[in-house]
Scaffold this active site. Structure first.
Site: not given
Lengths: 419, 419
Positions: B42, B99, B121, B124, B126, B179, B197, B294
């Site tokens: 963006r 998700k 994949e 859900v 990761g 974080g 999920k 992550g």
């Protein structure tokens, strides 16, 4: 899709049962009906609880035009290899649960299966979809390490020894009584079964060549109640692990009992269950857990492979279209890990100093040491050591030297520590 | 295969990085080179550590003839849904980690993706290949139950509360500092993320329809140190679970904190890790464990989907070629489970008897009871109950009645027990 089942024992019967019971579901998922039409058995007179035509004529089954895929569940190595090769030469898909055949002939089979689907999910860890995870789910990753609990029999025995304080022989007898161990348990408890499976997984992970005889394999027979005591004292659990790692294009493969920390998730894999930890460069640590044996669990994987074939999905058998890596097996003597050593000695002055000296002279550095108070009237005592990371060649040398010392009663017993 | 990355944040950057770093490996596995050629952002002025051409013109990217597949990582619901729909109408493959979009639009997307690969994949858990396990690895199985730890933020907070004795607010602050939690943590700690999920997994398992608003969702904010105390006393661990079950074509979906037994393998899933237990009729219990969030972990799943597309593998998006089951959502009031109830009361005669009566009159049968000795000068005490399997409607009734009793201090707090 018409399927022939070669070998209709526990797993073969379960395959037929699942294909019939979940017929609608399987059709909805795969888009086609998958029908078991013929089963090959050696002995037609044996009673079987399976709803399928049976034949003892393998050649006529292999020649049938109406068979679209074959499921090989006969066991053995060379005979099924010959039969599966014939089928692949006809470019007909094969699904197998035969880990021994794959451990010896996987690359030859891959060559034959270049244009033909070849499924072997059932060969490792029963129904856990670990082959699919390695070939497809983790395909973005450079695989760095695999640590598996791949033999349910051994895991059942070790769990029993740890949790109920029984010794190896008692735990084995119990496993045999429950049908978890064969009358000759050697293949399971001496590590060969896990070694076959480790070779299969490692070929997908690293394209590594090698036969079961090339790799370090130790079983669980010699684990004593003293080792269990030590494990409990030091917050360890003992598991029969199948480990492979790659470093600098050298692949290390080994199957042996190992101490693992109680808070490792593999330490919670108890009884006959299997599990595989996989370490990749992107995903890092993931783990797959489930039943490693049993008719229905293994058949779950066989039928999943059939459904993939029905969908027309094709992956190179061992995961690679082109050979990528030129990897070699690491020599067993070059393996580095931490070690636990149990040494039974005469309880007299100078013994500990002498042992410590032998270790130090051979580059083994002690991490922890335990000596229990000797019982009254007992001439011997047991010393327990753990080491920092050391070379397999060095610890073997130390064990040899110690074994030949007068004050050492038996050959020192070593267990590797996986951290 | 040329790929456009729509959204180049943490995950998008990781996708580009992995595609470049593991280029040779990916080519060996997929048979083709997969090249990230353009990224949509963006704000072009924002500095990004990514080696790819960037554009803020989505329309021109969607019109490019040289793009073979799109990766959607923009977030949001309706905007990405519109964009993904456009791409699918061009019959170009899509991979997404979104998700929320799937929780609301998965069946509409499935209709659009009839002839086009659609990978999700990464949406859900990761990088854990749980979608592939459900769609393919376990395809022989009637799925009976799914129990997941699907939100890493909540699991990190609960693990901290259990292991370090901190309260919710402290644990949340720590998660935010590291974080692991957003400044507005609601989506994670109130259960909505896990609910999205769960809907995705359950659609693959049972073809169930429904929006996130239709299902029972409770968060972890109200869990107190007293609940942690009780869990420790009674050998439980508290986890935010996402649970789905099917019985008689009714699917039960719920997300809530739950007591699980310490020896359940999910009890060992600590910190930010995710895990999903799946129960099928053939394989029985299997479990999948790994990092649930992550950049690299999520990108691992995105790239695996791209490799599947490159191989030409096609599966129906939600696992079914034809609609098989006509399943319905179970009404929340009809859910049956065991419950834990914490009730703060005036410590005086007759209170326990009154509460026990209310429960009994509403078909709630007590399984265990605990009352700690009251502190000196303390007017109130806390009563802890666990129940046998009961109806959600009944326990809600009991809570309502108790809340309005004079001797009850606050609204009684309930946690479900998953056995």
């Amino acid at each position: 899709m018409n399927v022939a089942i070669l070998g209709v024992g526990t797993v073969g019967s379960s395959v037929v049962k699942i294909l019939k019971k979940n017929k609608e579901l399987i059709k909805a998922r795969s888009g086609v009906e998958i029908n078991p039409v013929i089963g090959f058995v050696r002995d037609l007179s044996k009673k079987r609880d399976v709803d399928i035509e049976l034949s003892d004529d393998i050649n006529s089954i292999l020649k049938r035009d109406d068979i679209d895929a074959y499921v090989e569940l006969m066991g053995g190595v060379d005979r099924p290899y010959k039969i599966v090769s014939e089928i692949l030469k006809q470019e007909k898909p094969v699904v197998t649960a035969n880990k021994a055949m794959l451990a010896y002939h996987r690359y030859a089979l891959q060559n034959l299966a270049k244009n033909t689907p070849f499924g072997f999910e059932a060969s490792v860890a029963g129904g856990i979809p670990i082959i699919k995870a390695l070939k497809e789910g983790l395909s973005a990753n450079k695989i760095e390490k695999i640590v598996g609990i791949l033999n349910g029999t051994s895991n059942y025995i070790l769990t029993n020894m740890m949790q109920n304080g029984v010794n190896f022989d008692e735990a084995l007898t119990k496993a045999q009584n429950l049908g978890y161990a064969e009358s000759d348990p050697s293949f399971d408890v001496d590590g060969f079964d896990a070694a076959h499976k480790l070779l299969i997984l490692s070929s997908i992970a690293y394209s590594v060549h090698g036969d079961p005889e090339d790799i370090l394999v130790k079983g669980i027979r010699k684990i004593s109640s003293e080792d269990i005591f030590f494990a409990n004292e030091f917050e360890y659990v003992i598991k029969l692990l199948a480990i492979s790692k790659i470093e600098d294009k050298k692949v290390e493969l080994r199957v042996h009992p190992a101490f693992i920390n109680k808070d490792n998730i593999l330490a919670k894999v108890d009884g006959v269950m299997n599990a595989v930890s996989v370490y990749g460069d992107a995903l890092k640590h993931s783990m797959y857990y489930g039943p490693g044996a049993g008719g229905d669990a293994t058949a779950s994987a066989v039928v999943a492979d059939l459904i993939d074939i029905a969908k027309g999905n094709k992956s190179p058998m061992l995961g690679y279209n082109t050979t990528l890596q030129n990897v070699k097996l690491l020599s067993q003597n070059d393996i580095k890990t931490k070690y636990y050593l149990r040494v039974r000695v005469e309880d007299k002055k100078g013994v500990l100093a002498t042992i410590a000296n032998v270790m130090s002279e051979n580059r083994i550095s002690i991490d922890s040491f335990l000596q229990k108070p000797r019982l009254k009237d007992e001439k011997y005592t047991t010393l327990f050591f753990t080491t920092h990371t050391s070379l397999e060649a060095d610890i073997k040398k130390v064990i040899e030297i110690l074994e030949n010392m007068k004050f050492v009663l038996n050959r020192p017993f070593m267990i590797r520590i996986e951290s």
